[in-house]
Design a protein around this motif. Structure first.
Motif, PDB file in Angstrom:
ATOM      1  N   PRO A   3       0.744  -0.696   0.519  1.00  0.00           N
ATOM      2  CA  PRO A   3       0.385  -0.365   0.105  1.00  0.00           C
ATOM      3  C   PRO A   3       1.079   1.352  -0.281  1.00  0.00           C
ATOM      4  O   PRO A   3       0.387   1.788  -0.787  1.00  0.00           O
ATOM      5  N   GLU A   4       2.257   0.649   0.821  1.00  0.00           N
ATOM      6  CA  GLU A   4       2.540   2.851   0.583  1.00  0.00           C
ATOM      7  C   GLU A   4       3.457   2.690  -0.827  1.00  0.00           C
ATOM      8  O   GLU A   4       3.475   4.040  -1.147  1.00  0.00           O
ATOM      9  N   VAL A   5       3.611   1.819  -1.478  1.00  0.00           N
ATOM     10  CA  VAL A   5       4.076   2.371  -2.986  1.00  0.00           C
ATOM     11  C   VAL A   5       2.790   2.203  -3.613  1.00  0.00           C
ATOM     12  O   VAL A   5       3.210   3.791  -4.319  1.00  0.00           O
ATOM     13  N   VAL A   6       1.697   2.264  -3.458  1.00  0.00           N
ATOM     14  CA  VAL A   6       0.848   2.222  -4.466  1.00  0.00           C
ATOM     15  C   VAL A   6       0.602   3.429  -3.786  1.00  0.00           C
ATOM     16  O   VAL A   6       0.555   4.242  -4.780  1.00  0.00           O
ATOM     17  N   ARG A   7       0.740   4.363  -2.718  1.00  0.00           N
ATOM     18  CA  ARG A   7       0.468   5.403  -2.583  1.00  0.00           C
ATOM     19  C   ARG A   7       1.184   6.968  -2.756  1.00  0.00           C
ATOM     20  O   ARG A   7       0.586   7.828  -3.067  1.00  0.00           O
ATOM     21  N   ALA A   8       2.389   5.756  -2.816  1.00  0.00           N
ATOM     22  CA  ALA A   8       3.431   7.478  -3.375  1.00  0.00           C
ATOM     23  C   ALA A   8       3.663   6.866  -4.837  1.00  0.00           C
ATOM     24  O   ALA A   8       3.683   8.428  -5.450  1.00  0.00           O
ATOM     25  N   THR A  56      -8.721   4.417 -10.798  1.00  0.00           N
ATOM     26  CA  THR A  56      -8.454   3.754  -9.322  1.00  0.00           C
ATOM     27  C   THR A  56      -8.052   2.500 -10.686  1.00  0.00           C
ATOM     28  O   THR A  56      -7.369   1.048  -9.556  1.00  0.00           O
ATOM     29  N   HIS A  57      -7.807   2.438 -11.615  1.00  0.00           N
ATOM     30  CA  HIS A  57      -7.593   0.928 -12.660  1.00  0.00           C
ATOM     31  C   HIS A  57      -5.656   1.034 -11.670  1.00  0.00           C
ATOM     32  O   HIS A  57      -5.526  -0.263 -11.534  1.00  0.00           O
ATOM     33  N   GLY A  58      -4.916   1.760 -11.140  1.00  0.00           N
ATOM     34  CA  GLY A  58      -3.272   2.168 -11.253  1.00  0.00           C
ATOM     35  C   GLY A  58      -3.868   0.878  -9.754  1.00  0.00           C
ATOM     36  O   GLY A  58      -2.117   0.856  -9.106  1.00  0.00           O
ATOM     37  N   MET A  59      -4.595   1.217  -8.555  1.00  0.00           N
ATOM     38  CA  MET A  59      -4.533   0.566  -7.548  1.00  0.00           C
ATOM     39  C   MET A  59      -4.628  -1.221  -8.050  1.00  0.00           C
ATOM     40  O   MET A  59      -3.962  -1.470  -6.899  1.00  0.00           O
ATOM     41  N   ALA A  60      -5.202  -1.704  -8.757  1.00  0.00           N
ATOM     42  CA  ALA A  60      -5.085  -3.689  -8.789  1.00  0.00           C
ATOM     43  C   ALA A  60      -4.297  -3.719  -9.931  1.00  0.00           C
ATOM     44  O   ALA A  60      -3.911  -4.843 -10.003  1.00  0.00           O
ATOM     45  N   CYS A  61      -3.239  -2.643 -10.241  1.00  0.00           N
ATOM     46  CA  CYS A  61      -2.783  -2.757 -12.250  1.00  0.00           C
ATOM     47  C   CYS A  61      -1.000  -3.082 -11.076  1.00  0.00           C
ATOM     48  O   CYS A  61      -0.358  -1.932 -11.452  1.00  0.00           O
ATOM     49  N   PRO A  62       0.023  -4.354 -10.932  1.00  0.00           N
ATOM     50  CA  PRO A  62       1.140  -4.170 -10.539  1.00  0.00           C
ATOM     51  C   PRO A  62       1.656  -3.068 -11.853  1.00  0.00           C
ATOM     52  O   PRO A  62       2.850  -3.605 -11.952  1.00  0.00           O
ATOM     53  N   ILE A  63       1.531  -3.624 -13.315  1.00  0.00           N
ATOM     54  CA  ILE A  63       2.807  -3.731 -13.973  1.00  0.00           C
ATOM     55  C   ILE A  63       2.453  -1.763 -13.990  1.00  0.00           C
ATOM     56  O   ILE A  63       3.611  -1.092 -14.529  1.00  0.00           O
ATOM     57  N   CYS A  64       1.299  -1.388 -13.625  1.00  0.00           N
ATOM     58  CA  CYS A  64       1.320   0.018 -13.423  1.00  0.00           C
ATOM     59  C   CYS A  64       2.230   0.817 -12.567  1.00  0.00           C
ATOM     60  O   CYS A  64       2.699   2.331 -12.857  1.00  0.00           O
ATOM     61  N   VAL A  65       1.424  -0.139 -11.547  1.00  0.00           N
ATOM     62  CA  VAL A  65       2.666   0.675 -10.204  1.00  0.00           C
ATOM     63  C   VAL A  65       4.097   0.289 -10.850  1.00  0.00           C
ATOM     64  O   VAL A  65       4.431   1.847 -10.136  1.00  0.00           O
ATOM     65  N   ASP A  66       4.967  -0.313 -10.986  1.00  0.00           N
ATOM     66  CA  ASP A  66       6.087  -1.092 -11.749  1.00  0.00           C
ATOM     67  C   ASP A  66       6.055   0.139 -12.611  1.00  0.00           C
ATOM     68  O   ASP A  66       7.226   1.523 -12.342  1.00  0.00           O
ATOM     69  N   ALA A  68       5.169   3.701 -12.767  1.00  0.00           N
ATOM     70  CA  ALA A  68       5.224   4.957 -12.313  1.00  0.00           C
ATOM     71  C   ALA A  68       6.604   4.506 -11.214  1.00  0.00           C
ATOM     72  O   ALA A  68       7.104   5.586 -10.794  1.00  0.00           O
ATOM     73  N   HIS A  69       6.672   3.082 -10.543  1.00  0.00           N
ATOM     74  CA  HIS A  69       7.605   2.857  -9.407  1.00  0.00           C
ATOM     75  C   HIS A  69       8.983   3.461 -10.463  1.00  0.00           C
ATOM     76  O   HIS A  69       9.588   4.762  -9.944  1.00  0.00           O
ATOM     77  N   ASP A  70       9.477   2.883 -10.741  1.00  0.00           N
ATOM     78  CA  ASP A  70      10.549   3.007 -11.054  1.00  0.00           C
ATOM     79  C   ASP A  70      10.718   4.528 -12.299  1.00  0.00           C
ATOM     80  O   ASP A  70      11.640   5.013 -11.971  1.00  0.00           O
ATOM     81  N   SER A  71       9.488   5.019 -12.825  1.00  0.00           N
ATOM     82  CA  SER A  71      10.093   6.646 -13.053  1.00  0.00           C
ATOM     83  C   SER A  71      10.018   7.226 -12.093  1.00  0.00           C
ATOM     84  O   SER A  71      10.826   8.682 -11.768  1.00  0.00           O
ATOM     85  N   MET A  72       8.971   6.957 -11.180  1.00  0.00           N
ATOM     86  CA  MET A  72       9.913   7.914  -9.975  1.00  0.00           C
ATOM     87  C   MET A  72      11.215   7.949  -8.744  1.00  0.00           C
ATOM     88  O   MET A  72      11.878   8.897  -8.861  1.00  0.00           O
ATOM     89  N   ARG A  73      11.671   6.300  -8.949  1.00  0.00           N
ATOM     90  CA  ARG A  73      13.048   6.669  -8.824  1.00  0.00           C
ATOM     91  C   ARG A  73      14.187   7.301  -9.440  1.00  0.00           C
ATOM     92  O   ARG A  73      15.153   7.710  -9.511  1.00  0.00           O
ATOM     93  N   LEU A  74      13.784   7.195 -10.799  1.00  0.00           N
ATOM     94  CA  LEU A  74      14.763   7.479 -12.268  1.00  0.00           C
ATOM     95  C   LEU A  74      14.685   8.571 -11.961  1.00  0.00           C
ATOM     96  O   LEU A  74      15.933   9.981 -11.511  1.00  0.00           O
ATOM     97  N   HIS A  75      13.753   9.506 -11.718  1.00  0.00           N
ATOM     98  CA  HIS A  75      13.304  11.107 -11.601  1.00  0.00           C
ATOM     99  C   HIS A  75      14.205  11.474 -10.596  1.00  0.00           C
ATOM    100  O   HIS A  75      14.964  12.677 -10.205  1.00  0.00           O
ATOM    101  N   SER A  76      13.450  10.672  -9.132  1.00  0.00           N
ATOM    102  CA  SER A  76      14.343  11.158  -8.061  1.00  0.00           C
ATOM    103  C   SER A  76      15.634  11.608  -8.334  1.00  0.00           C
ATOM    104  O   SER A  76      16.505  12.275  -7.423  1.00  0.00           O
TER     105      SER A  76
END
Length: 106
Positions: A3-8, A56-66, A68-76
């Motif tokens: 959940p903390e990754v999805v929120r992030a 709400t699509h992103g909440m249930a889709c691991p590909i979407c989350v991954d 975005a999470h990869d993009s977030m880490r790269l950007h930061s």
């Protein structure tokens, strides 16, 4: 995903449309009208850019989350939007579908 990754990633999508609007998604969500990874999290924005409606699509889709999470880490880490997109496209190259995402402006 936790959940903390999805929120992030939802927060990242809310505050960084200038990144995720130029990063494709690879889960097949283009069939739902999505044009970029940002659409997996934000359905609409107000005129000031704030989120009007969440998707709400992103909440249930691991590909979407991954993606975005990869993009977030790269950007930061200091990567430009062009570099973020190139890295995401390289990492997810094995997927045969992607959103029709426009290139990032230079």
């Amino acid at each position: 995903r936790p959940p903390e990754v999805v929120r992030a990633v939802y927060a990242f999508a809310a505050y960084n449309p200038d990144i995720l609007e130029f990063v494709p998604c690879f889960c097949g969500c283009e069939t739902a009208g999505h044009k970029a990874n940002a659409d997996c999290f934000v359905k609409s924005r107000n005129s000031d850019g704030s989120v009007r409606t969440w998707d709400t699509h992103g909440m249930a889709c691991p590909i979407c989350v991954d993606v975005a999470h990869d993009s977030m880490r790269l950007h930061s880490s200091g990567a430009s939007v062009q570099d973020v997109r190139a890295a995401i496209e390289a990492k997810y190259a094995q997927y045969t579908r992607s959103t029709p995402t426009p290139p990032a402006p230079r």
